[in-house]
Design a protein around this motif. Structure first.
Motif, short mmCIF file in Angstrom:
data_model
loop_
_atom_site.label_atom_id
_atom_site.label_comp_id
_atom_site.label_asym_id
_atom_site.label_seq_id
_atom_site.Cartn_x
_atom_site.Cartn_y
_atom_site.Cartn_z
N LYS A 1 0.78 4.19 -2.80
CA LYS A 1 0.62 5.61 -2.47
C LYS A 1 1.76 6.47 -3.00
CE LYS A 1 -2.25 4.98 1.62
NZ LYS A 1 -2.18 4.72 3.05
N GLU B 1 0.45 10.09 -3.53
CA GLU B 1 -0.47 10.42 -2.44
C GLU B 1 0.31 10.79 -1.18
OE1 GLU B 1 -3.42 7.31 -1.77
OE2 GLU B 1 -3.54 7.05 -3.95
N SER C 1 0.83 -1.21 0.00
CA SER C 1 0.00 0.00 0.00
C SER C 1 0.86 1.26 0.00
CB SER C 1 -0.94 0.00 1.20
OG SER C 1 -0.20 -0.09 2.41
#
Ligand code: ZN
Length: 153
Positions: A99, A104, A95
């Motif tokens: 990202k 992100e 994850s």
């Protein structure tokens, strides 16, 4: 200049002493609280302790390149690795890779280092940090930042 111990105004040069490891500038009345630092007597020779050089107005810092996420994705795909596989190689979560590639989040310096090592790429560049009167310029608009930040050749 004020005495750092009693707060009295220091007339003349003052005294630089070392109190519990830290330097202080004090008046003549307080200089006996610590060891005087301006001169060091060694084997009968008086040596003058040089003052530290002033910090230069321009510094270089390492910053992530603008398209770090594209570089990571490109290099990962070039090797045929999934985000999970890359994550495993650097002992991070998939994850996190997702990202980072989606921009992100901004990866931690340790993660950046691991990615640079495993992908054999450079994700950081040196940028000039312009300081005005010893202070970093902050709260600039993006346009200003582009003008004052030049890439190091
Ligand atoms: Zn004093």
């Amino acid at each position: 200049m004020q005495c750092e111990i009693c707060g009295r105004e220091i007339h003349g040069r003052g005294h630089t002493i070392v109190v519990e490891g830290s330097e202080m500038t004090v008046c003549s009345l307080c200089k006996d609280y610590g060891e005087e630092k301006s001169t060091v007597v060694q084997h009968g020779v008086v040596k003058v302790v040089k003052k530290e050089k002033k910090v230069k107005p321009i510094e270089f810092t390492e910053e992530l390149v603008e398209n770090y996420n594209e570089i990571i994705r490109r290099e990962r795909e070039r090797r045929g690795w999934s985000q999970e596989e890359l994550a495993k190689k650097i002992q991070e979560k998939a994850s996190l890779i997702r990202k980072i590639e989606n921009k992100e989040i901004t990866p931690e310096p340790e993660v950046v280092e691991k990615l640079e090592r495993i992908l054999e790429v450079k994700l950081r560049e040196k940028v000039e940090e312009v300081k005005v009167q010893g202070r970093k310029i902050e709260n600039l608009t993006l346009g200003d930042v582009v003008i004052i930040r030049k890439k190091k050749k």
